[in-house]
Design an enzyme around this catalytic site. Structure first.
Site, mmCIF file in Angstrom:
data_model
loop_
_atom_site.group_PDB
_atom_site.id
_atom_site.type_symbol
_atom_site.label_atom_id
_atom_site.label_comp_id
_atom_site.label_asym_id
_atom_site.label_seq_id
_atom_site.Cartn_x
_atom_site.Cartn_y
_atom_site.Cartn_z
ATOM 1 N N GLN A 16 -7.061 -4.381 -45.921
ATOM 2 C CA GLN A 16 -7.322 -3.085 -45.889
ATOM 3 C C GLN A 16 -7.642 -2.565 -47.406
ATOM 4 O O GLN A 16 -7.965 -1.385 -47.537
ATOM 5 C CB GLN A 16 -6.031 -2.267 -45.494
ATOM 6 C CG GLN A 16 -5.906 -2.526 -44.033
ATOM 7 C CD GLN A 16 -4.638 -1.886 -43.565
ATOM 8 O OE1 GLN A 16 -3.616 -2.635 -43.080
ATOM 9 N NE2 GLN A 16 -4.212 -0.664 -43.738
ATOM 10 N N PHE B 236 -2.765 -1.720 -39.388
ATOM 11 C CA PHE B 236 -1.495 -1.026 -39.255
ATOM 12 C C PHE B 236 -0.820 -0.953 -40.506
ATOM 13 O O PHE B 236 0.370 -0.945 -40.463
ATOM 14 C CB PHE B 236 -0.606 -1.453 -38.004
ATOM 15 C CG PHE B 236 -1.521 -1.889 -36.927
ATOM 16 C CD1 PHE B 236 -2.398 -0.949 -36.087
ATOM 17 C CD2 PHE B 236 -1.635 -3.131 -36.211
ATOM 18 C CE1 PHE B 236 -2.899 -1.411 -35.033
ATOM 19 C CE2 PHE B 236 -2.460 -3.564 -35.237
ATOM 20 C CZ PHE B 236 -3.203 -2.572 -34.554
ATOM 21 N N GLU C 273 -2.542 -3.938 -46.035
ATOM 22 C CA GLU C 273 -2.732 -3.113 -47.297
ATOM 23 C C GLU C 273 -2.507 -3.861 -48.292
ATOM 24 O O GLU C 273 -3.331 -3.971 -49.476
ATOM 25 C CB GLU C 273 -1.871 -1.833 -47.091
ATOM 26 C CG GLU C 273 -2.424 -0.861 -48.169
ATOM 27 C CD GLU C 273 -1.665 0.567 -48.045
ATOM 28 O OE1 GLU C 273 -0.995 0.765 -46.988
ATOM 29 O OE2 GLU C 273 -1.488 1.190 -49.052
ATOM 30 N N ARG D 283 7.817 8.259 -49.402
ATOM 31 C CA ARG D 283 7.299 9.164 -48.123
ATOM 32 C C ARG D 283 8.543 9.411 -46.993
ATOM 33 O O ARG D 283 8.517 10.450 -46.269
ATOM 34 C CB ARG D 283 6.300 8.447 -47.247
ATOM 35 C CG ARG D 283 5.644 9.285 -46.148
ATOM 36 C CD ARG D 283 4.145 8.641 -45.697
ATOM 37 N NE ARG D 283 2.775 8.930 -46.545
ATOM 38 C CZ ARG D 283 2.091 10.100 -46.516
ATOM 39 N NH1 ARG D 283 2.495 11.029 -45.692
ATOM 40 N NH2 ARG D 283 1.042 9.946 -47.035
ATOM 41 N N ARG E 74 1.956 1.770 -40.490
ATOM 42 C CA ARG E 74 1.791 2.997 -40.005
ATOM 43 C C ARG E 74 2.746 4.012 -39.923
ATOM 44 O O ARG E 74 3.798 3.688 -39.162
ATOM 45 C CB ARG E 74 1.250 2.935 -38.493
ATOM 46 C CG ARG E 74 0.267 3.962 -37.765
ATOM 47 C CD ARG E 74 -0.139 3.252 -36.546
ATOM 48 N NE ARG E 74 -1.462 4.171 -35.810
ATOM 49 C CZ ARG E 74 -1.812 3.631 -34.988
ATOM 50 N NH1 ARG E 74 -1.648 2.700 -34.241
ATOM 51 N NH2 ARG E 74 -2.792 4.615 -34.478
ATOM 52 N N THR F 3 0.674 9.771 -51.425
ATOM 53 C CA THR F 3 1.633 10.706 -52.299
ATOM 54 C C THR F 3 1.409 10.203 -53.849
ATOM 55 O O THR F 3 1.612 11.090 -54.662
ATOM 56 C CB THR F 3 2.967 10.558 -51.827
ATOM 57 O OG1 THR F 3 3.307 9.123 -51.786
ATOM 58 C CG2 THR F 3 3.192 10.950 -50.416
ATOM 59 N N ALA G 227 -3.096 5.578 -45.368
ATOM 60 C CA ALA G 227 -2.530 6.876 -45.406
ATOM 61 C C ALA G 227 -3.288 7.830 -44.547
ATOM 62 O O ALA G 227 -3.459 9.176 -44.683
ATOM 63 C CB ALA G 227 -2.504 7.365 -46.871
ATOM 64 N N GLU H 87 -1.813 7.963 -38.487
ATOM 65 C CA GLU H 87 -0.687 7.891 -38.421
ATOM 66 C C GLU H 87 0.388 8.930 -37.480
ATOM 67 O O GLU H 87 1.239 8.362 -36.752
ATOM 68 C CB GLU H 87 0.150 7.795 -39.877
ATOM 69 C CG GLU H 87 -0.348 6.354 -40.696
ATOM 70 C CD GLU H 87 0.033 6.551 -42.218
ATOM 71 O OE1 GLU H 87 -0.839 7.616 -42.633
ATOM 72 O OE2 GLU H 87 0.658 5.903 -42.737
#
Lengths: 765, 154
Positions: A191, A222, A226, A304, A336, A434, A503, A706
């Protein structure tokens, strides 16, 4: 518009990484990983394995020309363990062989001696021992202690949410190909292509421009690809660098389950205070995040959790803290929701506990506290275009919630051993990375002389339909047929310094950049047309492949316009950059405006529980969701349904199990149950909120990746409510997933104490 | 061992190792990569193909077991530019996202509808219980097969 990949997917023509034709001379790589969760590597015997048939060589940390480091946020993760072993499944060596089978046979011949130390597998234990990834974080708003003193009701409790295996159907994979000189091309199922590029450059000791990373598509991500696609891509690249041969590394499912991190398990304690009118006056939560053995993305995930710890509610006085605890599990990672779901679960648990103690339904507390326009989140941002109440009311009215609850009550009166429970699950999810600097994207657009268009962005297609949305953006800007447009692979030589596709912001960020690029080309084309047609550019527009003057067909067609522009030496290529405006966050004060906007929604979940067996069925999930102005209803609805079911899986059935030595017990699809056709809700209904969308969303179509996952949290509470229908004084427990075993043991606690159920009286509901 | 078999209407003869799985034979020898490997343990169904018309998980069938058989893979389903009605229905009803499980789902669906042209929703679910999808939540997959059945029967 249909998903543009549909046809290829359905014909079996789509190329996933392992489908790429194997180049002549390719080597196959396999990872040798630690069989122990914690210890010191004393001896590694590779000689016998090296002599094994078909083996080119075996690489360890010693073979790394650059740095043995792939940590992203914090440099605490070696590519290969050198001395210290931090988790079972930690890579120690890479076998390169002529075939996968030869690599597998060689792997069995590797011998390792590890001086074993006790493993820490839970966040609580790590917390007690002071094992942390980073400093704890705390968000505070108002005067929490004073507010608690004023509360009419105060309740305290604790929760646990287990981790979750991503179970993307395509396992982690990479293919590295040596190019001229010392350059390497890596095709990766990631990702985050730029992260792979950066880490590979660091390990190989090369500047980033010598590493090209390409992504075709992913068979699911998912969040699991990443950051955690990186080690395999870097290993393949290292293999290619040292062997000067192409190297393919595809993890088997069991290696993937063993070696990769999951969603973070969280343990939390909460305290909630309400006034006489059920207003939440104060809320305090302390989250212990089980980060695993290295930082990976854990600090960002932890952050988060705090951002979403009050979910869709306005809580005037809140103190929220999170500790990222270092354990001896594989480094846990993005999944996710990225920590948000773990935060929201605790809030919902606090409300459920309060409801139980006050002998009311949780929905009365939920409804009394929904965010309103201008309310502040604990991190300082104000709720703008707040749709918490609207989504609640829409769901309530549209699905006739009062009837639904009454019917469930009637059902429960008539049935002794099967009971229904209804739960409401409002969600509020912030859109943007974020980490503010990550909110940027680039796009590159070429219009070819025949009128066809090629588009490159940083977006990675993993099933979420981002390529379809990118194509829609370009097609609508140029007003041309979709067939003219091709979405190119994601490649770091065409679009550099990308943020990962994560995100929920991929379509927004890349789409906005793409739109800018298309608009620049369009502006030049309109000018060209005006010159050609001897009129003013303001009078020119494009529609259905035609050039219009004052909205009337000029006779000039798209292809002719493109040809003319080329002959007039007008540039038909453009690159553009987009940075999300108006976002900022000050980590010192833990205040700011980190999110571009929020996505809202409410789900009503009905569950039916069999009190004798503990089994249950989610009968229906009825959702009012904030799509903004959806640019692709089919894709967006697919995201809602798929996200919801993944959330249900996390909350109800997916039980990740490690033993006390850090050994994964749920190590195959037979022992780790993801939702199958029988465990999904019998009915999923989705009604879109009537809503103007948001300027920061691409074509006002809000991010959708998400948020819907968190509707799944409601399933836990629907089951709990059904359990309450069996036993009105049930002591609620918050220990997800709510497996049938937990339902049964939860109900039995009291039944055993009093009297056993009489099986012969059983009724079928 | 020497095997000869028909795959998607074409005759093939190859010398294969006795322990080679049918999946690997299709993917690595014939380069038919539409048949995917999701789990290696016959749990996920991504590798489903038709063996003499019956849906099988090709990761648990040896290539030598397919000797003399007729195999249909996802690549052999469409007739040129015309998609099979099941493929058509998956496209129309958004029965796919990342596409990795799709070939297995479609091949299983072919088997379901061959045996039962008018399956109930329950029967479709039962027929697909050996196939996992991590993206869609299954509803659109079931819907696609229902629509395909209608179309085939029309």
């Amino acid at each position: 518009m249909k998903n543009i990949d549909s046809d290829k997917h359905l014909r079996g023509e789509s190329l996933y990484l392992d489908d790429l034709p194997t180049l002549q001379g390719s080597l196959h790589a396999m990872v040798f990983a630690s069989p122990t969760a914690h210890g010191l590597l004393q001896k590694l015997e590779l000689e016998e394995a090296r002599k094994s048939c078909g083996v080119w060589g075996i690489l360890t940390a010693r073979d790394i020309p650059g740095e043995n480091q792939i940590g992203n946020i914090i440099p605490d993760e070696p590519l290969f363990a050198e001395k210290e072993i931090h988790y079972r499944g930690q890579p120690i060596a890479l076998i390169l062989a002529e075939s996968r089978e030869a690599a597998r046979q060689a792997r069995q011949k590797i011998k390792v001696e590890i001086e074993e130390f006790p493993a820490v597998t839970t966040a609580e234990e790590a917390f007690e021992k002071g094992m942390f990834i980073t400093e704890p974080r705390t968000f505070t708003m108002g005067d929490v202690d004073r507010a608690f003193a004023k509360c009419a009701h105060v309740f305290e409790g604790k929760t646990f949410t287990n981790g979750q295996e991503h179970l993307y159907l395509e396992t982690q994979a990479a293919y590295a190909i040596p190019a001229e000189g010392d350059q390497i091309k890596i095709i990766s199922s990631t990702q985050g292509p730029s992260q792979v590029q950066k880490a590979a450059a660091q390990v190989l000791g090369l500047p980033m421009h010598k590493i090209e990373v390409e992504v075709i598509r992913l068979g699911g991500g998912f969040g699991g690809k990443e950051d955690q696609a990186t080690p395999w891509a870097v290993m393949a690249a290292l293999g290619a660098q040292l062997s000067r041969r192409p190297v393919k590394l595809v993890l088997s499912r069991s290696d993937d389950l063993l070696m990769t991190g999951k969603r973070h398990p969280y343990s939390a304690r909460f305290k909630i205070g309400l006034d006489e009118n059920l207003k939440i006056l104060a809320y305090e939560a302390r989250f212990l995040q089980n980060a695993g053995a290295a930082a990976d993305l854990s600090p960002a995930v932890a952050e988060r959790t705090l951002f979403h710890a009050t979910n869709s509610y306005f809580v005037k006085n809140a103190r929220l803290s999170v500790y990222s605890c270092r354990t001896h599990l594989p480094p846990n990672t993005a999944f996710r929701g990225f920590g948000g779901p773990q935060g929201m679960f605790v809030m919902e648990a606090a409300i459920a506990l309060a409801a139980q103690k006050l002998k009311i339904e949780a929905r009365h507390i939920q409804q009394a506290n929904l965010l309103q326009e201008g309310d502040r989140f604990p991190y300082g941002q104000r709720a703008e275009q707040a749709l918490a109440r609207k989504s609640w009311e829409t769901a309530y009215l549209h699905y006739k919630a009062d009837d639904l609850c009454r019917k469930a009550e009637d059902f429960n009166k008539k049935h002794e051993y099967i009971k229904k429970g209804v739960a409401f699950m409002p969600i509020c999810f912030g859109i943007s990375f974020t980490n503010t600097p990550m909110n940027q994207a680039r796009a590159l657009v070429h219009v070819y002389r025949d009128g066809s268009v090629g588009i490159s962005t940083g977006a990675v297609e993993m099933g979420q339909g981002v390529n379809t949305k990118m194509l829609q953006v370009a097609a609508s800007c140029f007003s041309i047929q979709p067939e003219r447009i091709k979405i190119e692979t994601t490649n770091t030589t065409r679009v550099a310094n990308t943020s990962p596709s994560a995100a929920s912001a991929t379509s927004d960020l890349n789409g906005k950049a793409l739109l800018k690029a298309c608009e620049q080309i369009k502006k030049r084309l309109l000018k060209t047309a005006a010159k050609e047609l001897k009129t003013n550019p303001q009078k020119i527009s494009l529609q259905n492949e035609c050039v219009l003057i004052d909205k009337k067909d000029s006779g000039l067609r798209w292809e002719e316009l493109v040809q003319t522009a080329l002959l007039q030496r007008v540039s038909l290529s453009e690159t553009a950059h987009y940075a999300t405006p108006k976002i900022r966050f000050d980590k010192k004060r833990e205040k700011g405006r980190p999110f571009s906007y929020h996505v809202y929604g409410t789900a009503i979940i009905t569950a039916k529980v069999d009190g004798l067996r503990g089994t249950y069925q989610i009968e229906s999930v009825q959702i009012a969701h904030d799509f903004g102005k959806s640019m692709n209803t089919a894709i967006d609805l697919g995201q809602v349904e798929g996200g919801l079911v993944q959330g249900l899986g996390w909350m109800c059935m997916e039980e990740l199990a490690y033993d006390k030595n850090g050994r994964l017990l749920s190590n195959a699809l037979s022992t780790y149950k993801i939702p199958d056709l029988f465990s999904v809700p019998e009915r999923i209904e989705v009604v879109p909120l009537e809503d103007e969308g948001h300027e920061a969303a691409i074509l006002k179509s809000k991010a959708v990746g998400e948020p819907p996952l968190m509707y799944g949290i409601g399933a836990y509470f629907a089951i709990l409510n059904a359990m309450r229908a069996f036993q009105s004084d049930l002591e609620p427990f918050f220990n997800a997933p709510m497996t049938p075993e937990k339902v049964l043991t939860g109900l039995l606690k009291k039944q055993v104490k009093n009297k056993p159920l009489h099986v012969e009286k059983r009724q079928i509901g | 061992m020497k095997i000869s078999l028909t795959v998607n209407g074409k005759q093939y003869a190859h010398e294969v190792e006795p322990r080679m799985s049918l999946t690997h034979y299709l993917r690595e020898v014939l380069n038919l990569t539409g048949t995917h490997i999701g789990c290696d343990t016959s749990s996920c169904g991504a590798c489903t193909v038709l063996l003499d018309g019956v849906a099988v998980k090709s990761c648990t069938i040896l290539a030598v077991q397919a000797d003399g058989c007729e195999v249909t893979t996802i690549e052999g389903l469409a007739q040129g530019s015309d998609l099979h009605p099941i493929q058509e229905a998956f496209r129309e009803h958004h029965g796919l996202q990342c596409g990795f499980c799709t070939p297995g789902m479609v091949m299983t669906a072919v088997d379901i509808l061959q045996n039962n042209p008018n399956p109930s929703e329950e029967e479709i679910r039962h027929g697909l219980e050996g196939n996992f999808c991590r993206c869609t939540g299954y509803h659109n997959i079931v819907k696609s097969i229902q629509h395909a059945a209608e179309k085939i029967n029309a």
